[in-house]
Scaffold this active site. Sequence first.
Site, PDB file in Angstrom:
ATOM      1  CG  ASP A 335      -2.010   1.175   1.338  1.00 14.66           C
ATOM      2  OD1 ASP A 335      -2.202   1.400   0.147  1.00 14.66           O
ATOM      3  OD2 ASP A 335      -2.370   1.286   2.380  1.00 14.66           O
ATOM      4  CG  ASP A 638      -2.190   1.106   6.379  1.00 13.26           C
ATOM      5  OD1 ASP A 638      -2.944   0.802   5.517  1.00 13.26           O
ATOM      6  OD2 ASP A 638      -1.780   2.133   6.783  1.00 13.26           O
ATOM      7  CG  ASP A 642      -4.395  -2.621   2.587  1.00 14.33           C
ATOM      8  OD1 ASP A 642      -4.721  -2.326   1.293  1.00 14.33           O
ATOM      9  OD2 ASP A 642      -3.900  -1.854   3.357  1.00 14.33           O
ATOM     10  CD  GLU A 707      22.687 -42.156  11.915  1.00 17.51           C
ATOM     11  OE1 GLU A 707      21.421 -42.742  12.103  1.00 17.51           O
ATOM     12  OE2 GLU A 707      23.037 -41.058  12.573  1.00 17.51           O
ATOM     13  CG  ASP A 736      23.564 -36.779  14.063  1.00 13.51           C
ATOM     14  OD1 ASP A 736      24.625 -36.581  14.334  1.00 13.51           O
ATOM     15  OD2 ASP A 736      23.074 -37.396  13.360  1.00 13.51           O
TER      16      ASP A 736
END
Length: 904
Positions: A335, A638, A642, A707, A736
């Site tokens: 805006d 605002d 909007d 792993e 980890d």
Amino acid sequence: MGEQGQHRQPRWYARSPEELGRELDVVLAEGLSEDEAVRRRAVHGRNELPEAPPPSPWTILGAQFTSLIVWVLIGAAIVSGLLGEWVDTGAILAIVLLNGLLGFVQEYRAEQSLAALKTLAVTYARVIRGGSRRALSSTELVPGDIIDVEAGDHIPADARLIHAAALRTQEAALTGESTPVEKSGAVFPDTDLSLADRRNMVFLGTTVTGGKGRALVIATGRGTELGRIATLMASVPIEPTPLQRRLEQFGHVLLLLSLGIVVVVFVLGLWRGEPVFDMFLTAVSLAVAAIPEGLPAIVTTTLALGVMRMVKRHALIRRLPAVETLGAAAVICTDKTGTLTKNEMTVTRLAVDGRVYEVTGEGYAPDGQIIGGDPQQEGLRQLLLSALLCNDASLKEGEGSWQVVGDPTEGALLVAGAKAELRKEALERAHPVIGEIPFDSERKMMTVVRRSEGTIGAYVKGAPDVLLGRCQDYLSVGGEVRPLTDVVRGTILSINRQFAQQALRVVALAQRRLDQVPSIYESETIERQLIFLGLAAMKDPLRPEAKVAVDLCRSAGIATVMITGDHKETALAIAREAGFPGGPTQALSGLELDTLTDGELSARVREISVYARVSAEHKLRIVRAWRAQGAVVAMTGDGVNDAPAVREADIGIAMGLTGTDVTKDASDMVVTDDNFASIAAAVEEGRSIYDNIRKAVHYLLSCNLSEVLVMLGSTLLGWPLPLLPIHILWINLVTDGFPALALAVDPKDPDVMKRPPRDPQARLLDRERFLAVCLQGTVMALATLAVFGISLSLWHDAVPFARTMTFTTLVLVQLLHAFSCRHERYSLFQIGVMTNRALVGAVLLSALLQGGILLSAWGQEIFKVVPLRADEWWLMVGLSVLPFVVMEFWKAWRRMQRPVVGVR
């Protein structure tokens, strides 16, 4: 025609009050009876906007457990429980619960912070009921009520004016127009008029800045323009953010991968004649290894830490996953009024006797000076004197800021006078009011008559072209009254045109000495034979930080689009000042937008940077057009107009100070200082957060891959299980976990705002990162398998010992690997080991915890490990360093292939 044309409202503005009175069955002079008002309230409901209840704490908490990857973890916990591995089950469920609590705390706090911003004041309206005027709660109004409004009032419902006296309303929150709108009771043509052009109507959500009027309520609650916007908001679904979509896809891939590994290994083991239970245990161990149990918690914590940093930069995040969406933003629809500009009209030029003076300072603070002239010069002094004496506004100093009560244009004149040490309060004591002729849109001027030192003077202001026609003389800079010749008139009109071309709002001022107190205040007798004093030109100034923010967004490859309710010329002027690509071919008005189909708008949307005189539906169409192009859209705003577009956008941004509650409720983020620069800072943080999430994911996946390969490799080689499920869980969640969290606070790249936005469809790990994950996971697995093989060959029938060696080696190799994940191409020694002290601390802490397991009796019992001698550590440390060295050489090779200047 696009969507906007599908929502038709009755043309109340094209009917006379008498016609509307008959249609609504009300006598305009009497108003409704109480019984009739009660009956209509039962039909139309209370005059309240529909408002969704805030989410309950249980709803917020439940939303944290809807991710697929979280359910995969819960499934792994159930399987572990069925196998009797209660420690594993408890650990997995604990991490799932921790992840949910982290997300819940952040989102609940954001909701509470927004609730604290809301004001709960009850508004009242002056209503004519049964022939008498009374004050009622605005929620009691019904269609057909007659209301009186005056300066300072909040309009309580949509209404058609019956009559108006110098009535002006501020409609910026609804239409986006920055200047007050002049109202009248006249009938307008029966054609389509935009909201901003319906001058005989007043709307819920706006305020009266001057004058007074009487109006007939034609719509309340849901039926008002504001109610329509609330309905639009309800039709806009909340969609998942790009990160949520990526993680959901990632969860599906992990689930399929886990199932595939489990099936292959289980079938392979049975084919080799292994016991069913042993192979089931092996398959579950592989599934646990494949799933990064700590990932949800790491992502949530990374976002939460980012939120804390963003709060320090004046951005309050309401929905946690929306943080990283900012980093993918390709366009910011903003805006103008109150977002790019201050929403504080400011006099910037004064013109007296053909000379133009610059007025410094911006906003309502009386800080500045008049350049090129002495305020004590009689001509300039009289101009400012008249600007203050023909003025209904007042200037007040609030907490840390100055505020104008009344019309912003008149407030700007007060501030200009204050910069010349002239104060309205002192002047009014010396020049008391005798009478006035209020402003109206037909005359386009206003007059105040005052007594001063035995004389009577009329002080007039109005539109330059109109006021100039009422003048016969002008005042020179030195204070001499001279005839207003055609040449002088031409000079004044030329200066006025120059101001207008700069999108400045221009007010002309004049005065006249009267022989006696007027018996009747009429324009024909008072507003003539005036002495022209000069011009005052003003604008709603650009926020000083807005241009810097727009430039920063441009360097980051982000398109900035201005959407405003102001006139096209004004919008283009602000766009040029802010650095927008704002040529005439790159701007559209609301009426021009109505001629485009949604497809045509989508095809042209990348070319348009300025939209003027737009409605709520237009804003929604613009956001949807950008999204149809595949762009991640941020929408700032605002006003209540909007709110639907803010909800529709990928990331909705509301202003905290001037923003309405409707818009804040629709937003994902609230800028607490209403500073456009804070949005650019939030984008920067969003990009940095996403970078760090990718580092953490990269680290966790490469570790998990190592792993899986360790488990799979030992199975294919016919070796015993190298790791137990509790070992893998410990590595994934604790060993980890700490380094991954430390990567979440890794310092951001200095060039983070110098690269284009990432593709929202791009994978979380691109091809290069995926190859790096595979390479790193393979090298770590080979080093770990080497330790397991050597341990088995040197110490026969010592599986617990070999598992302990393998378990510890994998911990060490992954801890060192965390440093490799800090950058894809730069060496750790180029970046600097101590530039992320949190990572150094996390690695040391994880190493100490691993040592605690090996040395303590309880650790040895729970994890089924044995103590190690000092000489046995040399093998583990030597092979643990090897993958780190390999990665340093690989990064060096990549830099040679594609050199990069500078280090993060």
